[in-house]
Design an enzyme around this catalytic site. Sequence first.
Site, mmCIF file in Angstrom:
data_model
loop_
_atom_site.group_PDB
_atom_site.id
_atom_site.type_symbol
_atom_site.label_atom_id
_atom_site.label_comp_id
_atom_site.label_asym_id
_atom_site.label_seq_id
_atom_site.Cartn_x
_atom_site.Cartn_y
_atom_site.Cartn_z
ATOM 1 N N LYS A 66 2.309 4.549 1.433
ATOM 2 C CA LYS A 66 2.401 5.009 2.816
ATOM 3 C C LYS A 66 2.099 6.501 2.850
ATOM 4 C CE LYS A 66 5.368 4.762 6.873
ATOM 5 N NZ LYS A 66 5.327 6.165 7.271
ATOM 6 N N CYS B 173 18.756 48.104 -6.940
ATOM 7 C CA CYS B 173 18.095 47.019 -7.654
ATOM 8 C C CYS B 173 19.074 46.434 -8.672
ATOM 9 C CB CYS B 173 16.852 47.534 -8.367
ATOM 10 S SG CYS B 173 16.136 46.314 -9.488
ATOM 11 N N CYS C 166 17.499 47.369 -12.455
ATOM 12 C CA CYS C 166 17.373 48.728 -12.998
ATOM 13 C C CYS C 166 18.259 49.735 -12.274
ATOM 14 C CB CYS C 166 15.916 49.185 -12.978
ATOM 15 S SG CYS C 166 15.330 49.542 -11.318
ATOM 16 N N CYS D 199 10.730 49.230 -13.669
ATOM 17 C CA CYS D 199 11.847 48.278 -13.599
ATOM 18 C C CYS D 199 11.512 47.082 -14.492
ATOM 19 C CB CYS D 199 12.041 47.832 -12.159
ATOM 20 S SG CYS D 199 13.188 46.452 -11.983
ATOM 21 N N GLU E 252 0.852 -1.201 0.000
ATOM 22 C CA GLU E 252 0.000 0.000 0.000
ATOM 23 C C GLU E 252 0.879 1.239 0.000
ATOM 24 O OE1 GLU E 252 -2.037 -0.343 3.780
ATOM 25 O OE2 GLU E 252 -2.314 -2.469 3.422
ATOM 26 N N LYS F 136 10.817 3.294 2.446
ATOM 27 C CA LYS F 136 10.720 4.757 2.385
ATOM 28 C C LYS F 136 11.408 5.320 1.139
ATOM 29 C CE LYS F 136 9.693 7.073 5.711
ATOM 30 N NZ LYS F 136 9.969 7.164 7.147
ATOM 31 N N CYS G 57 12.375 47.201 -4.801
ATOM 32 C CA CYS G 57 12.730 48.176 -5.820
ATOM 33 C C CYS G 57 11.429 48.907 -6.119
ATOM 34 C CB CYS G 57 13.236 47.466 -7.079
ATOM 35 S SG CYS G 57 13.213 48.533 -8.525
ATOM 36 N N ASP H 234 1.527 10.215 4.242
ATOM 37 C CA ASP H 234 2.272 11.018 5.194
ATOM 38 C C ASP H 234 1.304 11.907 5.965
ATOM 39 O OD1 ASP H 234 4.378 11.964 6.551
ATOM 40 O OD2 ASP H 234 5.131 13.263 4.951
ATOM 41 N N TYR I 296 -6.309 1.458 6.811
ATOM 42 C CA TYR I 296 -5.370 0.419 6.378
ATOM 43 C C TYR I 296 -5.273 -0.776 7.319
ATOM 44 C CZ TYR I 296 -2.380 3.260 9.422
ATOM 45 O OH TYR I 296 -1.873 3.982 10.459
HETATM 46 S S1 IVH Z 1 0.341 -0.127 8.821
HETATM 47 C C1 IVH Z 1 1.399 -2.093 12.826
HETATM 48 N N1 IVH Z 1 -0.228 1.033 6.551
HETATM 49 O O1 IVH Z 1 3.059 4.766 9.051
HETATM 50 C C2 IVH Z 1 1.547 -1.428 11.526
HETATM 51 N N2 IVH Z 1 0.794 2.333 8.248
HETATM 52 O O2 IVH Z 1 5.630 4.157 10.526
HETATM 53 C C3 IVH Z 1 0.693 -0.256 11.452
HETATM 54 N N3 IVH Z 1 1.104 4.680 7.683
HETATM 55 O O3 IVH Z 1 1.962 4.796 12.368
HETATM 56 C C4 IVH Z 1 0.919 0.578 10.296
HETATM 57 N N4 IVH Z 1 0.230 4.569 5.662
HETATM 58 O O4 IVH Z 1 0.732 6.254 10.673
HETATM 59 C C5 IVH Z 1 0.304 1.179 7.772
HETATM 60 N N5 IVH Z 1 -0.818 1.953 4.493
HETATM 61 C C6 IVH Z 1 -0.306 2.097 5.725
HETATM 62 C C7 IVH Z 1 0.178 3.335 6.195
HETATM 63 C C8 IVH Z 1 0.727 3.404 7.471
HETATM 64 C C9 IVH Z 1 0.798 5.353 6.585
HETATM 65 C C10 IVH Z 1 1.761 5.263 8.862
HETATM 66 C C11 IVH Z 1 1.046 4.993 10.153
HETATM 67 C C12 IVH Z 1 2.043 4.335 11.066
HETATM 68 C C13 IVH Z 1 3.334 4.728 10.432
HETATM 69 C C14 IVH Z 1 4.357 3.690 10.761
#
Ligand code: IVH
Length: 681
Positions: free
Chosen positions: A120, A415, A418, A438, A118, A321, A433, A122, A233
């Site tokens: 991830k 500036c 000019c 200008c 999935e 990551k 400026c 932010d 998730y």
């Molecule tokens: S699973 C026990 N799935 O990443 C595992 N986490 O560094 C639980 N996060 O605290 C996490 N997208 O806030 C999971 N598709 C995803 C995620 C996800 C973002 C975040 C989540 C977690 C952090 C872990």
Amino acid sequence: MPDPLTPEIQMEAERLRAALHHHNHRYYVLDDPEVSDAEYDRLMQALVGLETRFPQLRTPDSPTARVGAPPLEKFETTRHSVPMLSLENGFDDGDIREFDARLRRLLAVEAPLRYTAEPKLDGLAVELVYRDGLLVMASTRGDGFSGEVITENVRTIRSVPLRLRPPQGRAIPALLEVRGEVFIGRAGFRKLNQDRLAAELAPFANPRNAAAGSLRQLDSRVTAARPLEIFCYGVGAAGGQPLTGHSDTLRFLSALGLRVNPLVREKITIEEALTFFHRLEAERHELPYEIDGMVVKVDRLDFQQALGATSRSPRWAIAYKFAALQETTRILDIQVQVGRTGAITPVAVLESVSVGGVTVSRATLHNADEIAKKDIRIGDRVLVQRAGDVIPEVVKSLPSLRDGSQRPFQMPANCPVCGAPVVRLEGEVALRCNNVSCPAQIKEGIRHFAAKGAFDIEGLGEKLVAQLVDKGVIASYADIFQLEAPQLALLERMGAKSAENLVQAIAASRTIPLGRFLYALGIRHVGEHVARLLAEHFKGLEALAAASEAQIAAVAGVGPVVARSVRAFFSQVENQRTVDALLTRGVRIVSPAAGPASENAFEGQRFVLTGTLESMPRSQAKACIERLGGTVSGSVSAKTRFVVAGSAPGSKRERAEALGVQVIDEERFLALLEAAEGRRG
Ligand code: IVH
């Protein structure tokens, strides 16, 4: 005497509530609305009306109950029944292959393991607790064992169902703890910051901070006004569901009406997961929200159980990551840039460095005060960062790495373009400026005038504007509308065909909604959003130009600084002349269309064009789509929203049909454009 509450009225409220729940789900969870915004508003107004007349009709899961509740003194804390763990991180393919090898060893399996991968997100992890299908509590992750209770705030998030939908052939569980990530998408973030600037508040540094700040509000009415979203998730306690894989869990959550990221890849091998990662890495900037990597989870739940967890993180999952968005490099020089309003901005010229896959060779230093505060010198090693759509910036210098060759930087007294003396206006950090002729300011002004969101003249970009101003061909906005093809064809990098296209693009831009016209004028403090607010309120240019400062400040969302600036703009004779000249050269301002404003009706939608269109060349169709926030790509994929098929379409049409992507003809496309343009205002 209050009206009697009849069974008919009760049934009507129930019907409206059911309809609104349904449309909420279509719109916010499935991203696939069935009715227009106007129809949705009508249903909502009807229910609000009934609930106002008969307060006893209000229920905690009513779709009207998303406006926030009275502020709290402080957040309560709650213990998570199953700890909310963190994830182990991997940074290259090797780390992920090692993870796979380790798991196969621990589980003693020969056959390839199946994973679910999935994106991830932010944002912030939250837990939603549903009892008998009703959302009863929401909390933050906190330290993993206990978090803060933020139920009222989470109730305002439209993609969080207040009541679960009964899944087909299954009962709603008595208790369900859902885990997910709350975040703010790119478009929401941009608009939130525009609103904040208009209200003279400091903008958020990035979507994550904005989401965190919004979720930790004691006053949930503030949260209600923030564009928060969720993707679910996982689960905590889930009470005896017959699920065998993580992918089943996600499908189950989705069937209950919870929002699950559609980009999930189910039951894939580790090599397929790596391929998916590299695709996400390449396409992450096109997603409507920021992601910082991919999460890979062993799909089989019995394997997850057997693997267990360390005190920090489960053994069955890993986060892969993306490369850091911060890097160190060296400042080779500091130059100053003159902006549209004459503001003089110092810019660091850097030794090129790749930050999260994008080469950065310049970064803003904001202003002289920032340079002094961060003690940044020419020759310094520095930390630079890039966050989403934001311009790269120098975070800090690394003074311990100095060798004595570093030189402090001084802002120039004149500036650089000019030569006029620079001034510092009272209460401002920026130097300016003040010479209105200008050339740097003229170029920037014209570039802004022709840019997206303003007159949106395709082909009239920075380089061409610079050439035209330097050669003395244009010196004002109005001059643009007198350009002729033969004259343009003589410019560098400009053939007869592109000159002709540009003249056509200029002609096509002449008719413009008021909001975009106002934005194009480059009035200080008037961004796209404020311009639209002013247009919607005053309806016409004359009314706005004649309005007093107080009348302008009375518009919702417009602050006193904006009001002063707008009034000052229209009081200046030069500006009145500028506007008159535009109207004389055929610019036609149309008043904002009725209906809910949606600047980017095609936001996040990918189009593919195939075959010949009768009404316009493909380049123009592409420009139209992009102007409305959509993208045009050359090949059909599952992510394509529409394939527009003109006459004699190629294989793309077949591929679309094979993938189940919607194919529309030219007539449908034109209707779609028209509807979207209408919503733009
Ligand atoms: S699973 C026990 N799935 O990443 C595992 N986490 O560094 C639980 N996060 O605290 C996490 N997208 O806030 C999971 N598709 C995803 C995620 C996800 C973002 C975040 C989540 C977690 C952090 C872990």
